[in-house]
Motif scaffolding. Structure first.
Motif, PDB file in Angstrom:
ATOM      1  N   VAL A   1      57.827  -4.537 -22.181  1.00 31.27           N
ATOM      2  CA  VAL A   1      57.211  -3.461 -21.421  1.00 31.27           C
ATOM      3  C   VAL A   1      55.942  -4.008 -20.771  1.00 31.27           C
ATOM      4  CG1 VAL A   1      55.993  -1.254 -21.586  1.00 31.27           C
ATOM      5  CG2 VAL A   1      58.135  -1.581 -22.823  1.00 31.27           C
ATOM      6  N   ALA A   2      55.874  -3.965 -19.456  1.00 34.47           N
ATOM      7  CA  ALA A   2      54.732  -4.529 -18.720  1.00 34.47           C
ATOM      8  C   ALA A   2      54.042  -3.443 -17.919  1.00 34.47           C
ATOM      9  CB  ALA A   2      55.205  -5.648 -17.794  1.00 34.47           C
ATOM     10  N   SER A   3      52.747  -3.269 -18.123  1.00 32.58           N
ATOM     11  CA  SER A   3      52.005  -2.220 -17.433  1.00 32.58           C
ATOM     12  C   SER A   3      51.761  -2.582 -15.979  1.00 32.58           C
ATOM     13  CB  SER A   3      50.660  -1.975 -18.129  1.00 32.58           C
ATOM     14  OG  SER A   3      49.729  -2.970 -17.753  1.00 32.58           O
ATOM     15  N   ASP A   4      51.207  -1.621 -15.247  1.00 33.39           N
ATOM     16  CA  ASP A   4      50.924  -1.820 -13.832  1.00 33.39           C
ATOM     17  C   ASP A   4      49.918  -2.926 -13.581  1.00 33.39           C
ATOM     18  OD1 ASP A   4      48.900  -0.375 -15.015  1.00 33.39           O
ATOM     19  OD2 ASP A   4      48.929   1.290 -13.602  1.00 33.39           O
ATOM     20  N   VAL A   5      49.095  -3.270 -14.572  1.00 33.13           N
ATOM     21  CA  VAL A   5      48.106  -4.334 -14.367  1.00 33.13           C
ATOM     22  C   VAL A   5      48.535  -5.656 -14.997  1.00 33.13           C
ATOM     23  CG1 VAL A   5      46.221  -2.672 -14.239  1.00 33.13           C
ATOM     24  CG2 VAL A   5      46.732  -3.770 -16.421  1.00 33.13           C
ATOM     25  N   TRP A   6      49.741  -5.707 -15.574  1.00 37.80           N
ATOM     26  CA  TRP A   6      50.174  -6.946 -16.240  1.00 37.80           C
ATOM     27  C   TRP A   6      51.379  -7.631 -15.617  1.00 37.80           C
ATOM     28  CZ3 TRP A   6      47.777 -10.276 -19.055  1.00 37.80           C
ATOM     29  CH2 TRP A   6      46.643  -9.880 -19.772  1.00 37.80           C
TER      30      TRP A   6
ATOM     31  N   CYS B   1      46.442  10.825  -5.685  1.00 42.71           N
ATOM     32  CA  CYS B   1      46.961  10.592  -7.034  1.00 42.71           C
ATOM     33  C   CYS B   1      47.598   9.213  -7.125  1.00 42.71           C
ATOM     34  CB  CYS B   1      47.995  11.659  -7.398  1.00 42.71           C
ATOM     35  SG  CYS B   1      48.736  11.423  -9.036  1.00 42.71           S
ATOM     36  N   PRO B   2      47.142   8.373  -8.046  1.00 46.98           N
ATOM     37  CA  PRO B   2      47.747   7.050  -8.198  1.00 46.98           C
ATOM     38  C   PRO B   2      49.005   7.093  -9.065  1.00 46.98           C
ATOM     39  CG  PRO B   2      45.942   7.276  -9.740  1.00 46.98           C
ATOM     40  CD  PRO B   2      45.980   8.562  -8.933  1.00 46.98           C
ATOM     41  N   THR B   3      49.929   6.204  -8.788  1.00 45.39           N
ATOM     42  CA  THR B   3      51.029   6.001  -9.723  1.00 45.39           C
ATOM     43  C   THR B   3      50.519   5.126 -10.860  1.00 45.39           C
ATOM     44  OG1 THR B   3      51.784   4.094  -8.436  1.00 45.39           O
ATOM     45  CG2 THR B   3      52.819   6.214  -7.974  1.00 45.39           C
ATOM     46  N   GLY B   4      51.312   4.987 -11.891  1.00 45.49           N
ATOM     47  CA  GLY B   4      50.892   4.170 -13.029  1.00 45.49           C
ATOM     48  C   GLY B   4      52.058   3.950 -13.974  1.00 45.49           C
ATOM     49  N   GLY B   5      51.734   3.533 -15.183  1.00 46.56           N
ATOM     50  CA  GLY B   5      52.770   3.322 -16.186  1.00 46.56           C
ATOM     51  C   GLY B   5      53.290   1.905 -16.228  1.00 46.56           C
ATOM     52  N   SER B   6      54.538   1.763 -16.662  1.00 49.72           N
ATOM     53  CA  SER B   6      55.046   0.423 -16.942  1.00 49.72           C
ATOM     54  C   SER B   6      56.473   0.227 -16.463  1.00 49.72           C
ATOM     55  CB  SER B   6      54.989   0.163 -18.447  1.00 49.72           C
ATOM     56  OG  SER B   6      55.781   1.132 -19.142  1.00 49.72           O
ATOM     57  N   GLY B   7      56.846  -1.042 -16.388  1.00 51.27           N
ATOM     58  CA  GLY B   7      58.207  -1.439 -16.055  1.00 51.27           C
ATOM     59  C   GLY B   7      58.749  -2.367 -17.116  1.00 51.27           C
ATOM     60  N   LEU B   8      59.995  -2.760 -16.959  1.00 51.76           N
ATOM     61  CA  LEU B   8      60.621  -3.700 -17.884  1.00 51.76           C
ATOM     62  C   LEU B   8      60.813  -5.032 -17.181  1.00 51.76           C
ATOM     63  CD1 LEU B   8      63.363  -1.440 -19.536  1.00 51.76           C
ATOM     64  CD2 LEU B   8      61.059  -1.964 -20.372  1.00 51.76           C
ATOM     65  N   VAL B   9      60.351  -6.106 -17.829  1.00 49.45           N
ATOM     66  CA  VAL B   9      60.475  -7.456 -17.285  1.00 49.45           C
ATOM     67  C   VAL B   9      61.310  -8.304 -18.217  1.00 49.45           C
ATOM     68  CG1 VAL B   9      58.261  -7.323 -16.080  1.00 49.45           C
ATOM     69  CG2 VAL B   9      58.340  -8.232 -18.410  1.00 49.45           C
TER      70      VAL B   9
ATOM     71  N   ARG C   1      42.250  -3.140  -9.068  1.00 50.54           N
ATOM     72  CA  ARG C   1      42.649  -2.791 -10.428  1.00 50.54           C
ATOM     73  C   ARG C   1      43.925  -3.492 -10.855  1.00 50.54           C
ATOM     74  NH1 ARG C   1      45.876   0.946 -13.497  1.00 50.54           N
ATOM     75  NH2 ARG C   1      44.968   0.937 -15.580  1.00 50.54           N
ATOM     76  N   THR C   2      44.919  -3.510  -9.989  1.00 50.55           N
ATOM     77  CA  THR C   2      46.235  -3.972 -10.428  1.00 50.55           C
ATOM     78  C   THR C   2      46.491  -5.464 -10.231  1.00 50.55           C
ATOM     79  OG1 THR C   2      47.146  -3.291  -8.284  1.00 50.55           O
ATOM     80  CG2 THR C   2      47.311  -1.728 -10.108  1.00 50.55           C
ATOM     81  N   PHE C   3      45.819  -6.108  -9.274  1.00 53.91           N
ATOM     82  CA  PHE C   3      46.156  -7.490  -8.955  1.00 53.91           C
ATOM     83  C   PHE C   3      45.081  -8.517  -9.263  1.00 53.91           C
ATOM     84  CE2 PHE C   3      49.259  -5.786  -5.587  1.00 53.91           C
ATOM     85  CZ  PHE C   3      50.249  -5.684  -6.549  1.00 53.91           C
ATOM     86  N   LEU C   4      43.870  -8.091  -9.535  1.00 54.98           N
ATOM     87  CA  LEU C   4      42.834  -9.055  -9.913  1.00 54.98           C
ATOM     88  C   LEU C   4      42.865  -9.233 -11.427  1.00 54.98           C
ATOM     89  CD1 LEU C   4      39.742  -8.114  -7.719  1.00 54.98           C
ATOM     90  CD2 LEU C   4      41.556  -9.774  -7.257  1.00 54.98           C
ATOM     91  N   PRO C   5      43.037 -10.448 -11.917  1.00 53.30           N
ATOM     92  CA  PRO C   5      43.077 -10.672 -13.365  1.00 53.30           C
ATOM     93  C   PRO C   5      41.817 -10.147 -14.050  1.00 53.30           C
ATOM     94  CG  PRO C   5      43.770 -12.644 -12.195  1.00 53.30           C
ATOM     95  CD  PRO C   5      43.225 -11.699 -11.157  1.00 53.30           C
ATOM     96  N   GLY C   6      41.993  -9.182 -14.930  1.00 56.23           N
ATOM     97  CA  GLY C   6      40.854  -8.600 -15.629  1.00 56.23           C
ATOM     98  C   GLY C   6      40.081  -7.591 -14.813  1.00 56.23           C
ATOM     99  N   GLY C   7      40.578  -7.263 -13.615  1.00 57.65           N
ATOM    100  CA  GLY C   7      39.868  -6.332 -12.758  1.00 57.65           C
ATOM    101  C   GLY C   7      39.694  -4.962 -13.390  1.00 57.65           C
ATOM    102  N   ASP C   8      40.725  -4.501 -14.096  1.00 59.56           N
ATOM    103  CA  ASP C   8      40.631  -3.181 -14.714  1.00 59.56           C
ATOM    104  C   ASP C   8      39.541  -3.129 -15.768  1.00 59.56           C
ATOM    105  OD1 ASP C   8      42.368  -4.981 -16.034  1.00 59.56           O
ATOM    106  OD2 ASP C   8      43.194  -3.377 -17.265  1.00 59.56           O
ATOM    107  N   GLN C   9      39.347  -4.248 -16.508  1.00 58.97           N
ATOM    108  CA  GLN C   9      38.269  -4.274 -17.502  1.00 58.97           C
ATOM    109  C   GLN C   9      36.894  -4.242 -16.843  1.00 58.97           C
ATOM    110  OE1 GLN C   9      40.930  -6.461 -17.823  1.00 58.97           O
ATOM    111  NE2 GLN C   9      41.564  -6.551 -19.965  1.00 58.97           N
TER     112      GLN C   9
END
Length: 455
Positions: free
Chosen positions: A115-120, A327-335, A406-414
């Protein structure tokens, strides 16, 4: 997002890696695989492979879905008796799963499906930790067109598909109808935050005498996904964390939006910040409204019914600059992991397409509140049982792709969360904090992303 990335391909994507040092410096575990190259078998090659008899699935059981996931696994095994699936708890959230998946790269055994989140997922793709799955889908007679276009598109870049949508969500505006009624305001979600700011003092005053009552509104815990939900306020005011790769965190509009957030807590006093879980605060009657994932819908409504409480849900409020598309989308996908055998990867492809087919996604949606990801999903039974679920589906039509910062910069969300903590909890100067944030995010982009972009 996907259109921009298709124009700006990442160089040497399959073999590229973001170093462990770089990602650790930005916060969060690395997914460096030491340059592991993703396998790229053709559909014809895959037709010669026999699926492995056993695979593993690492999940955080999003939306408290472990029991549901196990039932779906049992259904998959009944339909595919030659393949056994071992469900692994990778942690209580997406970040813990990412840490365990990264740790597994050092050994010979990695989970086949994760399970991979939107930022991973993007970091996994860049590091070569996961497999592009276009040809695998064809091999198991599936297609990207089987999924809702606005969700599957989130996983496309460099002309390849890297995941299928699974536990996908949007934030919802949750509110206590009884608290709103007591204040004499409409029992509905506000159309804008400015409208709610007019209601909020009345709501807090009308309910202040209740035991344990705190605020008219509670911002979600910052340690969770502040960067995700605050996009709503930023976009409504015409701001953003970024516009594609341009960092706009300290634009005039972004500063005004975050100043409004700070004022709602410090100056105006009708809002607070949850120390742990804002939706739990709502269920306890301690607050009158909050924003939380649609994945919390089923559990929240159940808790409200047990407490004889009336909870409503609505679209996220807009702002002075934009009343829609906030409204942003979010959540996870399967890799699918690249560091496994073709046999296991083929079995994994059969599994992920089963877990996200029309029947399976409807089952997960009914149990949690996650969006139905399959185009053919029939949600009529869910809506009949839970009318509020229609709001989740309707809001999907007016969502907006998340900011790259948020989603594409490594560690951006933190980094976004750190800045939000200073502004919301520590009363830091908004302009100065966001200017510093911009510098930090630009540093991450220039060091870890820009060198891999084509002109």
């Amino acid at each position: 997002m996907s259109k921009s990335l298709s124009r700006k391909h990442f160089l040497g994507l399959a073999g590229a890696s973001i170093t462990a040092v770089a990602i650790a410096a930005c916060g969060g575990p690395s997914t460096d695989t030491g340059g592991t190259a993703a396998k790229t078998l053709s559909p014809e090659d895959w037709s010669k492979i026999k699926p492995a008899p056993s695979i593993s699935f690492m999940s955080s059981h999003p939306g408290k879905s472990r029991e549901t996931e196990q039932k779906l696994i049992e259904a998959f095994q009944a339909a595919n008796p030659d393949i056994k699936v071992n469900l692994i708890t990778g942690g209580s959230n997406y970040e813990e799963v990412a840490q365990k998946f990264q740790t597994s790269q050092a050994g010979s055994e990695v989970p086949d499906v994760v399970v991979a989140s939107d930022v991973w997922w993007f970091r996994y793709a860049v590091s070569g930790a996961i497999l592009p799955i276009d040809d695998l889908l064809k091999a198991v007679k599936a297609s990207s067109s089987d999924y809702k276009s606005g969700l599957i598109a989130d996983y496309k870049h460099s002309d390849q598909l890297w995941a299928v949508p699974y536990a996908r969500s949007t934030p919802l505006f949750y509110f206590n109808k009884d608290h709103f009624k007591a204040a004499g305001v409409p029992e509905q979600a506000p159309k804008t935050w400015e409208e709610f700011a007019e209601w909020a003092p009345r709501i807090k005053s009308a309910n202040a005498s209740a035991a344990g009552y705190q605020n008219a509104y509670q911002y979600p815990a910052i340690a969770g996904y502040a960067g995700w939900t605050l996009q709503n306020v930023l976009w409504g005011q015409g701001g953003a964390w970024s516009k594609e790769w341009e960092i706009t965190a300290n634009s005039t509009e972004s500063v005004a939006a975050m100043q409004w957030v700070q004022d709602s807590i410090v100056k105006n006093g009708w809002a607070g910040v949850s120390s742990k879980n804002a939706i739990t605060d709502l269920q306890a009657g301690a607050i009158s409204a909050t924003i939380s994932s649609s994945a919390d819908l089923a559990a929240t409504l159940k808790a409200a019914k047990e407490a004889n409480m009336r909870i409503g849900v609505g679209f996220l409020p807009g702002g002075s600059a934009a009343a829609s598309q906030v409204c942003p989308t979010g959540g996870s996908g399967l890799v699918i992991a690249s560091k496994t055998s073709p046999e296991r990867q083929l079995a994994a492809a059969k599994f992920i397409t089963f877990m996200t087919n029309a029947q399976s996604t409807s089952t997960l949606s009914a149990a949690t509140g996650y969006l139905p990801v399959a185009e053919a999903a029939d949600i009529s039974a869910i809506v009949a049982q839970t009318p509020e679920f229609q709001t989740v589906v309707d809001q999907l039509k007016v969502t907006r792709t998340q900011d790259f910062a948020r989603t594409f910069l490594p560690g951006g969300d933190q980094e976004l969360a750190k800045a939000a903590t200073r502004i919301m909890n520590e009363k830091a100067d908004v302009q100065a904090t966001l200017t510093e944030l911009k510098g930090t995010l630009e540093g991450i982009y220039n060091k870890d992303v820009k060198p891999k972009l084509k002109a």
